[in-house]
Motif scaffolding. Sequence first.
Motif, PDB file in Angstrom:
ATOM      1  N   UNK A  63       0.815  -1.214   0.000  1.00 20.99           N
ATOM      2  CA  UNK A  63       0.000   0.000   0.000  1.00 20.99           C
ATOM      3  C   UNK A  63       0.850   1.266   0.000  1.00 20.99           C
ATOM      4  N   UNK A  64       1.999   1.234   0.654  1.00 21.10           N
ATOM      5  CA  UNK A  64       2.833   2.432   0.791  1.00 21.10           C
ATOM      6  C   UNK A  64       4.038   2.469  -0.142  1.00 21.10           C
ATOM      7  N   UNK A  65       4.389   1.325  -0.772  1.00 23.29           N
ATOM      8  CA  UNK A  65       5.608   1.280  -1.581  1.00 23.29           C
ATOM      9  C   UNK A  65       5.578   0.148  -2.587  1.00 23.29           C
ATOM     10  N   UNK A  66       6.482   0.249  -3.540  1.00 26.47           N
ATOM     11  CA  UNK A  66       6.700  -0.801  -4.538  1.00 26.47           C
ATOM     12  C   UNK A  66       8.121  -1.310  -4.317  1.00 26.47           C
ATOM     13  N   UNK A  67       8.262  -2.608  -4.197  1.00 25.22           N
ATOM     14  CA  UNK A  67       9.556  -3.232  -3.920  1.00 25.22           C
ATOM     15  C   UNK A  67       9.991  -3.983  -5.171  1.00 25.22           C
ATOM     16  N   UNK A  94      16.249  -6.830  -8.762  1.00 21.14           N
ATOM     17  CA  UNK A  94      16.776  -7.374 -10.012  1.00 21.14           C
ATOM     18  C   UNK A  94      18.292  -7.287 -10.003  1.00 21.14           C
ATOM     19  N   UNK A  95      18.910  -7.954 -10.944  1.00 21.65           N
ATOM     20  CA  UNK A  95      20.366  -7.920 -11.080  1.00 21.65           C
ATOM     21  C   UNK A  95      20.939  -9.316 -11.118  1.00 21.65           C
ATOM     22  N   UNK A  96      22.063  -9.446 -11.770  1.00 25.57           N
ATOM     23  CA  UNK A  96      22.700 -10.759 -11.890  1.00 25.57           C
ATOM     24  C   UNK A  96      23.904 -10.841 -10.963  1.00 25.57           C
ATOM     25  N   UNK A  97      24.906 -10.045 -11.205  1.00 16.31           N
ATOM     26  CA  UNK A  97      26.061 -10.023 -10.307  1.00 16.31           C
ATOM     27  C   UNK A  97      25.830  -9.088  -9.128  1.00 16.31           C
ATOM     28  N   UNK A  98      25.263  -7.944  -9.428  1.00 17.54           N
ATOM     29  CA  UNK A  98      24.943  -6.965  -8.393  1.00 17.54           C
ATOM     30  C   UNK A  98      23.425  -6.911  -8.288  1.00 17.54           C
ATOM     31  N   UNK A  99      22.890  -7.361  -7.171  1.00 16.35           N
ATOM     32  CA  UNK A  99      21.441  -7.390  -6.983  1.00 16.35           C
ATOM     33  C   UNK A  99      20.989  -6.043  -6.439  1.00 16.35           C
ATOM     34  N   UNK A 100      20.084  -5.422  -7.155  1.00 14.96           N
ATOM     35  CA  UNK A 100      19.562  -4.113  -6.772  1.00 14.96           C
ATOM     36  C   UNK A 100      18.178  -4.294  -6.159  1.00 14.96           C
ATOM     37  N   UNK A 101      17.985  -3.734  -4.991  1.00 14.09           N
ATOM     38  CA  UNK A 101      16.689  -3.761  -4.320  1.00 14.09           C
ATOM     39  C   UNK A 101      16.207  -2.323  -4.180  1.00 14.09           C
ATOM     40  N   UNK A 102      15.083  -2.012  -4.801  1.00 17.70           N
ATOM     41  CA  UNK A 102      14.580  -0.642  -4.840  1.00 17.70           C
ATOM     42  C   UNK A 102      13.209  -0.568  -4.194  1.00 17.70           C
ATOM     43  N   UNK A 103      13.044   0.415  -3.335  1.00 17.12           N
ATOM     44  CA  UNK A 103      11.740   0.726  -2.759  1.00 17.12           C
ATOM     45  C   UNK A 103      11.277   2.051  -3.338  1.00 17.12           C
ATOM     46  N   UNK A 104      10.129   2.047  -3.974  1.00 18.18           N
ATOM     47  CA  UNK A 104       9.567   3.257  -4.550  1.00 18.18           C
ATOM     48  C   UNK A 104       8.358   3.642  -3.701  1.00 18.18           C
ATOM     49  N   UNK A 105       8.430   4.738  -2.952  1.00 20.46           N
ATOM     50  CA  UNK A 105       7.273   5.155  -2.149  1.00 20.46           C
ATOM     51  C   UNK A 105       6.102   5.558  -3.054  1.00 20.46           C
ATOM     52  N   UNK A 106       4.910   5.117  -2.710  1.00 15.25           N
ATOM     53  CA  UNK A 106       3.719   5.447  -3.505  1.00 15.25           C
ATOM     54  C   UNK A 106       3.518   6.955  -3.617  1.00 15.25           C
ATOM     55  N   UNK A 107       3.897   7.663  -2.583  1.00 13.18           N
ATOM     56  CA  UNK A 107       3.706   9.115  -2.581  1.00 13.18           C
ATOM     57  C   UNK A 107       4.557   9.794  -3.652  1.00 13.18           C
ATOM     58  N   UNK A 108       5.630   9.134  -4.101  1.00 13.66           N
ATOM     59  CA  UNK A 108       6.523   9.694  -5.124  1.00 13.66           C
ATOM     60  C   UNK A 108       6.117   9.333  -6.557  1.00 13.66           C
ATOM     61  N   UNK A 109       5.192   8.406  -6.711  1.00 12.27           N
ATOM     62  CA  UNK A 109       4.792   7.964  -8.056  1.00 12.27           C
ATOM     63  C   UNK A 109       4.019   9.072  -8.750  1.00 12.27           C
ATOM     64  N   UNK A 110       4.490   9.465  -9.932  1.00 21.55           N
ATOM     65  CA  UNK A 110       3.817  10.506 -10.702  1.00 21.55           C
ATOM     66  C   UNK A 110       2.876   9.912 -11.742  1.00 21.55           C
ATOM     67  N   UNK A 167      -4.073   3.616  -8.568  1.00 21.08           N
ATOM     68  CA  UNK A 167      -5.066   3.899  -7.525  1.00 21.08           C
ATOM     69  C   UNK A 167      -4.406   4.076  -6.159  1.00 21.08           C
ATOM     70  N   UNK A 168      -3.381   3.292  -5.859  1.00 25.13           N
ATOM     71  CA  UNK A 168      -2.680   3.445  -4.575  1.00 25.13           C
ATOM     72  C   UNK A 168      -1.930   4.779  -4.515  1.00 25.13           C
ATOM     73  N   UNK A 169      -1.359   5.197  -5.619  1.00 21.53           N
ATOM     74  CA  UNK A 169      -0.632   6.464  -5.648  1.00 21.53           C
ATOM     75  C   UNK A 169      -1.596   7.639  -5.478  1.00 21.53           C
TER      76      UNK A 169
END
Length: 159
Positions: free
Chosen positions: A81-85, A88-104, A150-152
């Motif tokens: 409800x508050x973020x998108x997690x 991805x990545x093969x050698x370097x795994x990237x974990x990103x949290x995108x706050x819903x409040x920032x989604x345009x 809708x969540x954003x």
Amino acid sequence: MRQPPKNTIAKDAIKAWRISAILSVGILWLSTLSLGILSFIFDWTIWIPIVAGLISLVSTVVFVFILPKIRWRRWRYEVFEQEIYIQHGILIVSRTLVPMIRVQHVDTKQGPILKKFQLASVTISTAATTHEIPALLEEDASELRDRISSLARVDEDDV
């Protein structure tokens, strides 16, 4: 440490990525073939086309057969409800949290290769950057786009 996201992308992503890799590596093979022909015409040393052929062969094996499957295994996402997690990545795994409040805005996109497999990608735009969840089934991509949208909107109203 947070648990990895649960949702995976479509299994057909492997096929789509392989076709894209074949097109890219095809250019490399055409260059290698051209180099071989030029080597024959101008009587250059035989080692130049042999090395180019080996590079093309290794590139084909890695980019067409190995990387798409590993890439598919590593792609994960989850929408809260508050973020998108996104992970991805093969050698370097990237974990990103995108706050819903920032989604345009949220888009789906589909090129000819993804369309062949009835897949689409979801792009999530913020003020700073764009995040992508690639190769979801068309229905899943549409549902995910609508859900994030809708969540954003709800988060914007709360502020």
